[in-house]
Structure formats: C-alpha cells, structure tokens
Design an enzyme around this catalytic site. Structure first.
Site, PDB file in Angstrom:
ATOM      1  N   VAL A 527       0.833  -1.186   0.000  1.00  0.00           N
ATOM      2  CA  VAL A 527       0.000   0.000   0.000  1.00  0.00           C
ATOM      3  C   VAL A 527       0.878   1.250   0.000  1.00  0.00           C
ATOM      4  O   VAL A 527       1.860   1.338   0.749  1.00  0.00           O
ATOM      5  CB  VAL A 527      -0.947   0.014   1.219  1.00  0.00           C
ATOM      6  N   LYS A 541      -3.302   0.461  -3.366  1.00  0.00           N
ATOM      7  CA  LYS A 541      -2.854  -0.899  -3.082  1.00  0.00           C
ATOM      8  C   LYS A 541      -2.412  -1.558  -4.378  1.00  0.00           C
ATOM      9  O   LYS A 541      -3.216  -1.774  -5.286  1.00  0.00           O
ATOM     10  CB  LYS A 541      -3.990  -1.699  -2.438  1.00  0.00           C
ATOM     11  N   ASP A 636     -10.016 -12.176   6.849  1.00  0.00           N
ATOM     12  CA  ASP A 636      -8.704 -11.730   7.325  1.00  0.00           C
ATOM     13  C   ASP A 636      -8.864 -10.565   8.296  1.00  0.00           C
ATOM     14  O   ASP A 636      -8.247  -9.515   8.137  1.00  0.00           O
ATOM     15  CB  ASP A 636      -7.821 -11.325   6.138  1.00  0.00           C
TER      16      ASP A 636
END
Length: 869
Positions: A527, A541, A636
């Site tokens: 990023v 990103k 995640d």
C-alpha cells in the site's frame, strides 16, 4: 383508551350498517368492525379520531369531485393526509375496510382484498389512533403488533422516524394520480439521506449548506422536528450524526409540523399553527429548482429557477410524447431504454450522438462518479452504444471523465461548461432535403427498371459492407484508446453499473511518486500513499502477488467493494488495470491501521476510544455479514485491516480475501485456506465449514488485543501478585511469566479479576465492569464451536448494551489451555524461533475436555497458513 363505559354502546353503533351523524371522537375500535365511506358519509368518511381530535382515520377522496377513495389518516385542522394505505389502488365509496383478529383488510367492490396489514403471530384486539397521528393495532395485552409509522408514504410528522432502508415516495400528481406513487423518493441510507428520481440522486442532506456531522456512527433513522432534519445513530439511537438547522426560529407548542415530498420532487418542512390556521414553510430543498430532474419536461432546459425551453436542436411538439422536446431532425428519434429500437446491441450503424450546447449540464453528474476516466469522447460514446440502458453521455475534456445517463432522461440545466453533453439517438429515416441534395444517390429510374430481386440483392450486399466497415472503424478506435484492455470482455466490464472509477496508471504513478511512498503491506499487495490530481489523498494498493486466482480475486474485490458504502467500511474510490499491473485506490485514513495506534501509539489509546473502535469494527463486519445483498465473509480480520481516521472514525479494509456467497453457496464448504496466523478460527485447520462465524472468532481475538494493548501471539511478561492464578497445566511458580493472553483472559474471567487484563498503561482510568463486558464478549466470540459464537449483529448489541451479555461457555474454551501450553513451549525454544511463527492444528474430536489427541503436525508456519503476504 377513551371512555370505557361508552365503548360497548359505541361499538354497537359502529358495527351496524347505519349512518352516524355528528363529530367522531372515538380513539379506539374493537375487532369485528366494518367501515365504508357510505356508512360515515356525514362525517366525511371518518370513523376513528385521536383523543383530542387532532387526527382522524377516514375512507375518503382527496378531491370532492373524485371517484377514487382511499383509507387515510388525516390531520383535521390542516386537511393534511399524513398516511394512506391504498395509495396505488383506489376504491369506490361502497368498498369496505374490515378489522378482525388478523388485522386490517381493505376490499374492493367485488370483495377481493387489495390491501392488508402484514400477518401477525398474535391476534389483534383493537385499533387505536394516537394523538401523534400514529395508527396502531394492539393485542389483548395492549402490545403493538402493527403501526402506520413503520410504513410511511410521502410525509413524516414530527417525531416519526424514517429508518434506514425506508423511504418517502412522492405522489404522481395530476388528476389521475392524486396519491399514487411517482418517481421521486427520499431515501435514508446508512450514512446519509438523499433525494432520488428513478434511482438517480439529485440532493444529499450531507451536502446541504448548513448540514454538519457530529459523530461517525452508522445512521439508524431520520427524524424531523421544528428545528431541523436529524440523522440519528449510535447510543441507542440518541446520538446526532448529521443535521440541518432551519433558518427560522423554532415553532411554538401549538404547531403541527411535518416533512413532505411533493409530486414536483421538492422536500418541504412545514409548520402549521393550530390556533390561527396558518402554515409556515421552514425548509424547501433543493434550493435550486433547476436541480430537480423533471422540473421541466424531457430535454427541456431549466433556467432562472424554473423557466423551461427546449434544448437547441429540439422542439416542442404537443402531438408527440405529451409535449416533450423531440429532435428537430425528423430522421432521428430518442431511443427508449433497452427496447428494440435497434436490432442488436452490437449494431452501431444507426446510433448517432447529438451534441448539446456547451453550457448545459445534467442534475446527476454532481452526485455520481464517472464510469471511467482518462478516455476520449469517442470511447465514451462507444461505451454508451454498447449499453442499451445508456441514453446519453457527458464528457469532461480536462480529465477524460465519462458520465452516463441511464434508463431515464430528464430535463437539463445551465452548467459551468466543464462537461460536454451528447444525447443518444437512432437514425430511422432520411430527410427529403438530404435525398434531393445527394449527388451520388442511385438513380430512381434505375430502381424502377431493375427487377425487385436484383435491387434486394444489391441492398443486402451494400448493408453487409457498411456494417463491416463500421465494425472495423470501431475496432480501430478501441485499439487506439489510451487504456490497455485485454479485449471486449474488459470493455464490457468497465461499463457495469456501480463500479468505481478506472484511473490511469500514469496518474497513480505520479500520485505516489512512482510508488515510493509505502505506508504498509497486506494481503496480496503493498500500500502506498498518494495524492490525485484533484488534490484528494488516497491509499493505493498495488497487487504484487497474483497467483492463479489473482485475477479472480481482483475482479471480486472490484465488483463487491465498488457497490458497498458503509460508514465503517473503507470506500474503494477507483482501480487501475494496466497490463499485468492491478491496483486498487482507497480513501486515505490519516491515522493508519489499528495496530500502530494500539501497540506503538503515543499517546496511548484511552479506554473510551478503544470501545468506539471495537463497536465500529463490529458494525462494519455486521454489515458485511447481514446488511449486504449477499453475505460477505472477510476472512482476514486483524488490527492491520482496521483503519482509523480523525475524530475516531473506524473502518474495515482489505476485502481481497473476501468471499462473496450466493444463497446457494452459503450452505456449502468454503475450503480455501486464507487469513493471518493468530486470528484464524480452528475450523480453518480442520474439515469444518467456513462461515461468517469464522470472522467472529477473528474479531474476538482482535478484541482481546484491544483490551490488553498487545498482541495475543507475542510473548508478554505478566506478574501474578495474588498467587491464585494457574497459568499453565504444568504449574509454573508465582512471579514473572511469558503468557498466552487469550488463556490468561479465560483464567481471569473464571476468577472475575478483570482489571488484571486491562492495558497496564491505563491503570486508574478504566473500571472493572467496563473490562468485564469486553472480555465476556471476546470469549464468546472465540468459542471453539462456531454455533456457540454470537452473530456480529449481537456482538454490536452486547457492546452497546442493547443486548444482554452472554456468559461464555467454558467447555468450548478448553482448547485455549492446549494452545497456551504449546505457546509456552514454543516461546522457550532454543533456536530463537518466536512463538507467533507457529499455528496449532487440531484434529476434529467430540471430546471437549483438555485431554484430547492432536495431529502430529501440530505446528504450521505462518507462510503455510497465510501464503505470501
């Protein structure tokens, strides 16, 4: 409830087929009641009144001469209809309304039901009209089973909430559409309230001149009073999120106030003085009447607040389209959205684009992102030609931004001249003047002399050649385009509604100083911070680890995130596909990720802000799990993917590992192993199904880290001064220990010593019951059995106090004792390997005690678990 002694007598009169004379003053009616306009004609159809007579329930017509009747609630003094049941299906003066234990039902003349209240699990006992204007059904214990306030029409009275997902729908207007629904709506979303016309936004509360944001909770409802419009959310719906203060002073207590969306698309807030019977308009939006989509007719130009005239190249024909503007060129017609005006979506030979005057603009351009940027006008028009819902485009030369007008075409307005407009048309004939002046035209006499079959053959050959030429020209235009498309599939892809802006690779390289300003790394990429040419700061990103599934992941993230807007989810502003390079452009969060503020931050995060972060992250996950059209599993959840902005804004990021589940897939297995060590639920490492409860587990682990201010999987030193805590099954001595914090949290919960778990930097600034709430919620989230974990919606409720706290099930937390023992062993390895480099693998077993068997592959490296990061 009114006068109990009179109710039996009143009920007999109301149930009979008699015409009642005199004013109605009955605030409630019992079941087995029937009403029609004819029964109560002497009372203008009224059969029920509020306690003070301010409101009446009637079967009435909106105009004396009309033969269309409606079941309504009306404010008597102002003659304002505040709610209507059958606005789209009027009835006759003899049609009946019946109240039974199943609820209210409205029948037409043939005895068929045309409207009813929703089915209720409890039998209805009575119907009441409150002094607020709310019509309610009660059961035998006086609990509300239905209320009209939950089903608003085109008006909100003061104090009536308009909840997220609900809307006010303006009446169609005119003699034939007195109350029926039109195309204008006031819609409340989770972060704003907007006015829409056929789904297109033309005003936002947040963009109003005197609107401001007090806090960053997700919106729960909109409410109106005599001082402003308020979006409410958080703290049980009592925290102001955004408001608009009226220019006039607050009205006095004798006023009746309401907000109404009228048939013209204007949102007005009105105060009616019940003493002198006068109305005062407190607010009318939009300010600029020319911003209303159909303030004039289609392709009319609005100027000077409402003067209308046809755009150049168009004229008004009273015989066509009810007087709408039509092309002056009679060989061209305006296509309807996605009909058969042309034979094929790929046939461009009869599509033309008429250029509008440079100072004209369209209302929706200020409220939507362009479908694509950094293209030329030809490419913009070609995208429109391939999309049958596209009726025109606006193009900004300086940025190459392409805006589409889809499905509906309204009136134009005077603009800044920054965008050039083009109206899509279909060629259906040739003007006589053009035929006369065409020197190369085929001689008429030859057409007469040639056999019809030959003429037909020549025409077919000419048409085939013309289409081939047009297709070759279009292919060359695509090849010359600045964008690097792989083929027609990607051309179609960028025109999908709801996608974010496609940004040129060179602009992103320039914005990030050639990708040198790195601010972090995460799943599938790195990023960078950047500043776009318009001055906005973004986080770019760069996808650097695309494997065999890389393109699929990239397209999934684009398709899902680009359409999702929530106050606790990071917004995807754009994307770039430049050959093999794939980049995502997010809004920039100035304070970075939670791990920086929580583990490294100075000053330390105070407890109140930690609670706000916990609730904000939970809200974001709850929206992904149950607020979207399809359930989304993040997969995640970790502090690195919880971002912070100024004023305690909390947003979840990184959906690169998310999985979009259709209803059919939600019951199946999601077996791809993904995520980050330390946050993976046990089912990831077994053959168990992966569900939204896997995110709940990860969230619980994050919540424990918020409590402690350190990573669960990092060896920490803890001093047991009480001598009562047993940290591991091996029985270490009292003193300084390296601990596995989730196990310590379980042990301190068992002993009710919650302050021992709080971040030591907060000593004296946090109370035991505050820590207890967070610990209990966290432990419930990390239950080994997914079925015992709460939903994220319930997690939000428990943290906010709206849902009672649940006691953690110790039998489903015993696995933490084994994890703790393995952690202690790993933390003392002689080779220097840290404990957090290992993830425990447990074989599925029905034994929930700590004495269970484990697979010999007890340790898996982080690379094996997470893949390349």
């Amino acid at each position: 409830m009114g006068r109990p002694l009179l109710l039996p007598f009143c009920f007999i009169l109301l149930s009979a087929d008699l015409i009642l004379a005199g004013p109605i003053s009955i605030p409630s009616i019992q079941i087995n009641f029937t009403a029609s306009y004819l029964q109560f004609i002497d009372n203008s159809g009224a059969f029920l009144a509020s306690q003070k007579g301010s409101f009446e329930a009637r079967i009435t017509n909106s105009k004396p001469e009309s033969k269309s009747f409606y079941f309504v609630v009306i404010h008597v003094a102002s003659h304002t209809i505040v709610w209507s049941a059958n606005r789209n299906r009027p009835i006759s003066l003899s049609s009946q309304l019946r109240l039974t234990e199943k609820g209210l039902t409205l029948y037409n003349d043939t005895g068929l039901p045309i409207w009813s209240t929703p089915p209720n699990p409890r039998p209805v006992s009575s119907l009441h009209l409150l002094e607020s204007g709310n019509l309610i059904l009660l059961d035998s214990v006086n609990s509300t089973v239905w209320q009209s306030f939950d089903f608003p029409t085109d008006l909100l009275v003061v104090g009536q909430p308009l909840r997220v997902g609900k809307s006010l729908v303006a009446p169609l207007g005119g003699d034939d559409g007195e109350l029926s629904e039109g195309g204008y709506r006031l819609v409340v979303g989770d972060d704003d309230a907007v006015l829409q016309w056929n789904g297109m936004v033309y005003w936002k509360l947040s963009m109003d001149g005197k609107a401001f944001r007090d806090a960053n909770f997700a919106v729960e409802f909109l409410i109106v009073n005599t001082t402003g419009l308020f979006l409410m959310g958080g703290e049980n719906g009592r925290r102001v999120v955004m408001k608009r203060i009226f220019d006039t002073a607050a009205a006095n207590s004798s006023d009746f106030g309401f907000a109404k969306l009228d048939f013209r698309g204007l949102l007005s807030v009105v105060s009616f003085n019940s003493v002198d019977r006068t109305s005062k308009e407190l607010l009318e939006r939009p300010n600029d009447k020319c911003q209303i989509p159909m303030i004039c007719r289609k392709l009319d130009v609005c100027s000077n607040g409402g003067s209308c005239w046809c755009a150049p190249g168009f004229h008004n024909d009273p015989k066509i389209n009810n007087g709408d503007c039509v092309p002056t060129d009679t060989s061209l017609v305006l296509p309807d959205s996605c009909n058969n005006t042309w034979s094929s979506a790929s046939d461009y030979t009869n599509i033309k684009y008429f250029s509008l005057r440079s100072d004209l603009d369209y209302f929706s351009n200020d409220f939507t992102d362009p479908v694509i940027r950094d293209v030329n006008v030809s490419f913009c028009q070609n995208l429109c030609s391939k999309n049958c819902s596209c009726l025109g485009v606006f193009f900004t030369e300086t940025s190459g931004s392409c805006y589409m007008i889809r499905n509906y075409l309204g009136s134009m307005k005077s603009g800044s001249g920054n965008r050039a407009g083009y109206v899509k048309m279909v060629a259906v004939g040739v003007r006589t003047s053009d035929v006369d002046n065409n020197k190369d035209a085929f001689p008429t006499i030859a057409t007469v002399l040639l056999p019809s079959s030959v003429v037909l053959a020549i025409a077919v050959v000419a048409l085939v050649c013309l289409r081939r030429r047009q297709r070759r020209r279009f292919s060359k235009k695509i090849a010359r385009s600045k964008l690097d498309y792989d083929g027609d599939e990607e051309v179609d892809f960028v025109s999908i509604p709801g996608l974010p802006v496609r940004i040129d690779y060179e602009e992103l390289a320039e914005a990030t100083q050639d990708f040198k300003n790195q601010i972090g790394s995460g799943g599938f990429g790195t990023v960078y911070k950047g500043t776009l040419r318009d001055g906005s700061e973004v986080a770019v990103k760069k996808i650097t680890c695309l494997g065999s599934q890389g393109k699929r992941e990239f397209l999934t993230e684009i398709a899902v995130i680009g359409k999702i807007h929530h106050v606790n989810l990071v917004r995807l502003k754009g994307f770039c596909a430049h050959g093999a390079q794939k980049l995502l452009v997010y809004e920039y969060m100035k304070r970075g990720s939670l791990d920086r503020s929580l583990f490294q931050g100075e000053p330390v995060l105070e407890w109140k802000e930690r609670c706000e972060i916990a609730v904000g992250a939970a809200r974001g996950l709850a929206y992904l799990h149950s607020g979207c059209e399809h359930k989304i599993i993040h997969c995640d959840v970790k502090p690195e993917n919880i971002l912070l902005h100024h004023e305690s804004q909390v947003k979840i990021s990184d959906f690169g590992l998310s999985k979009l589940l259709t209803p059919e897939e939600q019951s199946g297995l999601f077996t791809t192993l993904r995520g980050t060590r330390g946050y993976l639920a046990p089912e990831w490492l077994t053959s168990s199904a992966i569900s939204d409860k896997s995110d709940v587990y990860s969230y619980g682990m994050v919540l424990l880290e918020i409590i402690r201010g350190g990573k669960n999987s990092s060896p920490q030193t803890w001093s047991d001064n009480s001598g009562s805590a047993t940290l591991s099954p091996t029985g270490d001595s009292v003193g300084q220990r390296r601990v596995y914090f989730p196990l310590l949290a379980l042990q301190m919960h068992e002993e009710r010593k919650y302050l021992e778990l709080a971040d030591p930097r907060l000593v004296g600034r946090v109370r035991s019951h505050e820590v207890e709430k967070m610990v209990r919620v966290a432990l419930c989230c990390v239950h080994e059995d997914p079925n015992l974990r709460p939903s994220m919606t319930n997690v939000v409720g428990m943290l906010e106090g709206a849902v009672p706290l649940v006691e953690p099930r110790l039998e489903s937390l015993n696995f933490l004792r084994f994890y703790g023992r393995r952690f202690m062993e790993a933390s003392t390895l002689g080779d220097g390997t840290e404990a957090n480099e290992f993830m425990l693998y447990r074989q599925p077993t029905s034994n929930t005690s700590s004495t269970v068997s484990y697979n010999s592959f007890s340790y898996m490296s982080s690379h094996q678990v997470s893949g390349p990061r």
